[in-house]
Design a protein around this motif. Structure first.
Motif, PDB file in Angstrom:
ATOM      1  N   SER A 205       0.844  -1.188   0.000  1.00 27.40           N
ATOM      2  CA  SER A 205       0.000   0.000   0.000  1.00 27.40           C
ATOM      3  C   SER A 205       0.880   1.239   0.000  1.00 27.40           C
ATOM      4  CB  SER A 205      -0.898   0.015   1.240  1.00 27.40           C
ATOM      5  OG  SER A 205      -1.726  -1.128   1.244  1.00 27.40           O
ATOM      6  N   PRO A 206       0.590   2.203  -0.840  1.00 25.01           N
ATOM      7  CA  PRO A 206       1.400   3.422  -0.830  1.00 25.01           C
ATOM      8  C   PRO A 206       1.306   4.127   0.516  1.00 25.01           C
ATOM      9  CG  PRO A 206      -0.608   3.719  -2.131  1.00 25.01           C
ATOM     10  CD  PRO A 206      -0.535   2.270  -1.789  1.00 25.01           C
ATOM     11  N   ILE A 207       2.440   4.644   0.968  1.00 26.78           N
ATOM     12  CA  ILE A 207       2.470   5.348   2.247  1.00 26.78           C
ATOM     13  C   ILE A 207       1.955   6.764   2.033  1.00 26.78           C
ATOM     14  CG2 ILE A 207       3.950   6.193   4.097  1.00 26.78           C
ATOM     15  CD1 ILE A 207       5.844   3.874   3.486  1.00 26.78           C
ATOM     16  N   ARG A 208       0.950   7.114   2.799  1.00 21.40           N
ATOM     17  CA  ARG A 208       0.366   8.441   2.657  1.00 21.40           C
ATOM     18  C   ARG A 208       1.323   9.487   3.223  1.00 21.40           C
ATOM     19  NH1 ARG A 208      -2.377  11.589   6.028  1.00 21.40           N
ATOM     20  NH2 ARG A 208      -2.519   9.958   7.605  1.00 21.40           N
ATOM     21  N   PRO A 209       1.583  10.551   2.479  1.00 18.57           N
ATOM     22  CA  PRO A 209       2.459  11.605   3.005  1.00 18.57           C
ATOM     23  C   PRO A 209       1.883  12.213   4.292  1.00 18.57           C
ATOM     24  CG  PRO A 209       2.074  11.901   0.653  1.00 18.57           C
ATOM     25  CD  PRO A 209       1.108  10.855   1.114  1.00 18.57           C
ATOM     26  N   MET A 210       2.756  12.677   5.143  1.00 16.21           N
ATOM     27  CA  MET A 210       2.346  13.313   6.392  1.00 16.21           C
ATOM     28  C   MET A 210       2.070  14.797   6.138  1.00 16.21           C
ATOM     29  SD  MET A 210       4.439  13.385  10.029  1.00 16.21           S
ATOM     30  CE  MET A 210       4.635  11.607   9.965  1.00 16.21           C
ATOM     31  N   ARG A 211       0.859  15.225   6.465  1.00 18.42           N
ATOM     32  CA  ARG A 211       0.493  16.626   6.281  1.00 18.42           C
ATOM     33  C   ARG A 211       1.227  17.481   7.309  1.00 18.42           C
ATOM     34  NH1 ARG A 211      -3.989  18.102   3.518  1.00 18.42           N
ATOM     35  NH2 ARG A 211      -4.542  19.746   4.992  1.00 18.42           N
ATOM     36  N   ALA A 212       1.883  18.521   6.826  1.00 17.76           N
ATOM     37  CA  ALA A 212       2.698  19.345   7.720  1.00 17.76           C
ATOM     38  C   ALA A 212       2.487  20.824   7.435  1.00 17.76           C
ATOM     39  CB  ALA A 212       4.179  19.002   7.549  1.00 17.76           C
ATOM     40  N   ILE A 213       2.654  21.615   8.474  1.00 19.35           N
ATOM     41  CA  ILE A 213       2.757  23.062   8.322  1.00 19.35           C
ATOM     42  C   ILE A 213       4.092  23.505   8.919  1.00 19.35           C
ATOM     43  CG2 ILE A 213       0.262  23.462   8.363  1.00 19.35           C
ATOM     44  CD1 ILE A 213       0.569  24.402  11.286  1.00 19.35           C
ATOM     45  N   MET A 214       4.571  24.635   8.420  1.00 22.09           N
ATOM     46  CA  MET A 214       5.801  25.208   8.960  1.00 22.09           C
ATOM     47  C   MET A 214       5.496  26.548   9.584  1.00 22.09           C
ATOM     48  SD  MET A 214       9.422  26.084   7.081  1.00 22.09           S
ATOM     49  CE  MET A 214       9.886  24.357   7.030  1.00 22.09           C
ATOM     50  N   LEU A 215       6.007  26.752  10.787  1.00 16.15           N
ATOM     51  CA  LEU A 215       5.844  28.021  11.478  1.00 16.15           C
ATOM     52  C   LEU A 215       7.139  28.802  11.328  1.00 16.15           C
ATOM     53  CD1 LEU A 215       4.182  26.682  14.766  1.00 16.15           C
ATOM     54  CD2 LEU A 215       3.086  27.298  12.596  1.00 16.15           C
ATOM     55  N   GLY A 216       7.085  29.869  10.540  1.00 14.93           N
ATOM     56  CA  GLY A 216       8.276  30.663  10.275  1.00 14.93           C
ATOM     57  C   GLY A 216       8.970  30.190   9.013  1.00 14.93           C
ATOM     58  N   CYS A 217       9.477  31.146   8.259  1.00 15.91           N
ATOM     59  CA  CYS A 217      10.195  30.779   7.033  1.00 15.91           C
ATOM     60  C   CYS A 217      11.317  31.780   6.790  1.00 15.91           C
ATOM     61  CB  CYS A 217       9.240  30.727   5.841  1.00 15.91           C
ATOM     62  SG  CYS A 217       9.998  29.968   4.390  1.00 15.91           S
ATOM     63  N   GLY A 218      12.194  31.872   7.776  1.00 17.28           N
ATOM     64  CA  GLY A 218      13.367  32.729   7.634  1.00 17.28           C
ATOM     65  C   GLY A 218      14.536  31.926   7.094  1.00 17.28           C
ATOM     66  N   VAL A 219      15.704  32.195   7.620  1.00 14.68           N
ATOM     67  CA  VAL A 219      16.923  31.547   7.133  1.00 14.68           C
ATOM     68  C   VAL A 219      16.856  30.035   7.326  1.00 14.68           C
ATOM     69  CG1 VAL A 219      19.391  31.358   7.526  1.00 14.68           C
ATOM     70  CG2 VAL A 219      18.337  33.598   7.482  1.00 14.68           C
ATOM     71  N   VAL A 220      16.477  29.604   8.543  1.00 15.27           N
ATOM     72  CA  VAL A 220      16.451  28.172   8.841  1.00 15.27           C
ATOM     73  C   VAL A 220      15.299  27.485   8.122  1.00 15.27           C
ATOM     74  CG1 VAL A 220      16.143  26.456  10.673  1.00 15.27           C
ATOM     75  CG2 VAL A 220      17.632  28.428  11.051  1.00 15.27           C
ATOM     76  N   GLY A 221      14.101  28.066   8.211  1.00 13.55           N
ATOM     77  CA  GLY A 221      12.942  27.472   7.558  1.00 13.55           C
ATOM     78  C   GLY A 221      13.141  27.316   6.060  1.00 13.55           C
ATOM     79  N   GLY A 222      13.746  28.335   5.442  1.00 11.95           N
ATOM     80  CA  GLY A 222      14.023  28.240   4.022  1.00 11.95           C
ATOM     81  C   GLY A 222      14.962  27.097   3.697  1.00 11.95           C
ATOM     82  N   GLY A 223      15.934  26.870   4.581  1.00 15.57           N
ATOM     83  CA  GLY A 223      16.853  25.751   4.382  1.00 15.57           C
ATOM     84  C   GLY A 223      16.164  24.405   4.475  1.00 15.57           C
ATOM     85  N   VAL A 224      15.174  24.307   5.367  1.00 20.39           N
ATOM     86  CA  VAL A 224      14.417  23.060   5.489  1.00 20.39           C
ATOM     87  C   VAL A 224      13.591  22.811   4.232  1.00 20.39           C
ATOM     88  CG1 VAL A 224      12.591  21.873   6.777  1.00 20.39           C
ATOM     89  CG2 VAL A 224      14.346  23.155   8.007  1.00 20.39           C
ATOM     90  N   ILE A 225      12.935  23.864   3.739  1.00 16.28           N
ATOM     91  CA  ILE A 225      12.097  23.711   2.546  1.00 16.28           C
ATOM     92  C   ILE A 225      12.920  23.222   1.357  1.00 16.28           C
ATOM     93  CG2 ILE A 225      10.830  25.036   0.809  1.00 16.28           C
ATOM     94  CD1 ILE A 225       9.600  26.638   3.074  1.00 16.28           C
ATOM     95  N   GLU A 226      14.144  23.709   1.228  1.00 14.47           N
ATOM     96  CA  GLU A 226      14.993  23.307   0.108  1.00 14.47           C
ATOM     97  C   GLU A 226      15.307  21.820   0.126  1.00 14.47           C
ATOM     98  OE1 GLU A 226      18.474  25.691   0.291  1.00 14.47           O
ATOM     99  OE2 GLU A 226      17.463  27.541  -0.335  1.00 14.47           O
ATOM    100  N   ARG A 227      15.266  21.203   1.316  1.00 17.62           N
ATOM    101  CA  ARG A 227      15.653  19.791   1.438  1.00 17.62           C
ATOM    102  C   ARG A 227      14.559  18.974   2.123  1.00 17.62           C
ATOM    103  NH1 ARG A 227      20.894  20.586   4.823  1.00 17.62           N
ATOM    104  NH2 ARG A 227      20.955  18.321   4.753  1.00 17.62           N
TER     105      ARG A 227
END
Length: 324
Positions: A17-39
């Motif tokens: 069975s395909p694994i359903r992606p985990m729904r997520a939100i991000m709080l803040g999108c500065g230097v660190v948050g942007g780095g997380v989004i890239e990877r």
């Protein structure tokens, strides 16, 4: 008699069975948050980002919200917290816990001061992960957990736990003034606009509390941990250390005995042979001393976008692995 056609046929197995992606939100999108989004790891579906200022164009194709109610209305399973800190950030982390979300955060202040939130998350069968809150790119909490789980009892901890303070101390030792050193740390993305928590040892105290919890299951009040401030460091002490072949370092110390756990953040003039002297610029070095056996040294960059974002991504990958 053999039947090649049957022997060559792969064994039957039902389609996974395909694994359903985990729904997520991000709080803040500065230097660190942007780095997380890239990877952002596969297996996570980022459905919204909360920022203070509107971004009608979104961020990297993801929708952006300025209203916490709107982003939490997306019913996330996971909240990735990458805010600068403060009361608003704490309230949002608390909300994530209350709404039954997994939480991955770099907020060492909340993680250290609010063991109730960690416990509530775990009691609900969820994860509260904060590896990036200690050591940045140095896997301190992960190493402590591995030692504990393998039966190794850590007796003492010594560490350069704050990359910003270490960067500033290196600049002071080279003859720069405090204001110029802090400004350089800010320009490099290591120091916040208000560097008090770093310079005064409060950030390191929070990290000591998190290490004590991971190693021994003990909750320390970070505000009760004695600290020393770099702002109170006389210039002649730096000069004397340099002439004596030593380096001034902000050192966090933890020890456990039958009388309990002791913690302190102090400024020490260390010989160059001390492992903590190897921490240069924004680097962190932590020495874990087991009750029996050889010391364990953990080192890595302790400040900046990539180390912190990388640690958050490590927590996300561990969460995904645990859910498979």
């Amino acid at each position: 008699m053999t039947y090649p056609a049957l022997l060559d046929r792969p064994a039957f197995s039902p389609a996974a069975s395909p694994i359903r992606p985990m729904r997520a939100i991000m709080l803040g999108c500065g230097v660190v948050g942007g780095g997380v989004i890239e990877r952002l790891p596969d297996g996570i579906e980022l459905v919204g980002i909360l920022t203070r200022t509107p971004r009608p164009e979104g961020v990297s194709g993801f929708p952006v919200f300025t209203d916490p109610d709107a982003v939490f209305a997306l019913k996330p399973e996971l909240v990735i917290e990458a805010l600068p800190g403060g009361a608003a950030a704490e309230a949002l982390v608390e909300r994530a816990v209350r709404e039954g979300c997994h939480v991955v955060t770099a907020n060492k202040d909340v993680a250290a001061r609010r063991p109730d939130l960690v416990k509530e998350t775990q009691d609900a069968g969820r994860t509260f992960a904060c590896s990036s809150a200690v050591g940045g790119g140095a896997p301190v909490l992960e190493t402590v957990a591995r030692l504990r789980d393998s039966g190794v009892k850590v007796g003492r901890v010594r560490g350069v736990l704050n990359g910003t303070s270490n960067f500033v101390l290196d600049r002071l030792a080279s003859g720069r003034g405090l204001d110029a050193s802090v400004a350089e740390a800010q320009d490099a993305g290591f120091a916040e606009a208000d560097p008090s928590a770093d310079l005064d040892g409060l950030d390191a105290a929070n990290k000591l509390a998190l290490i004590a919890r991971e190693a021994w299951g003990v909750d320390l009040d970070p505000a009760s941990i004695p600290t020393a401030s770099i702002r109170d460091l006389p210039a002649h002490v730096l000069d004397a250390a340099r002439l004596d072949g030593r380096r001034i370092r902000q050192v966090g110390c933890l020890s456990r005995s039958v009388s309990g756990v002791r913690a302190e953040v102090r400024l020490e003039a260390l010989p160059l042979t001390d492992p903590l002297s190897r921490a240069r610029a924004e680097g962190n070095v932590v020495v874990l001393l087991p009750e029996r056996g050889a010391e364990v040294i953990v080192a890595g960059k302790g400040a900046g976008r990539l180390p912190t974002a990388g640690s958050l991504i490590g927590d996300l990958n561990r969460l995904l692995k645990a859910k498979r």
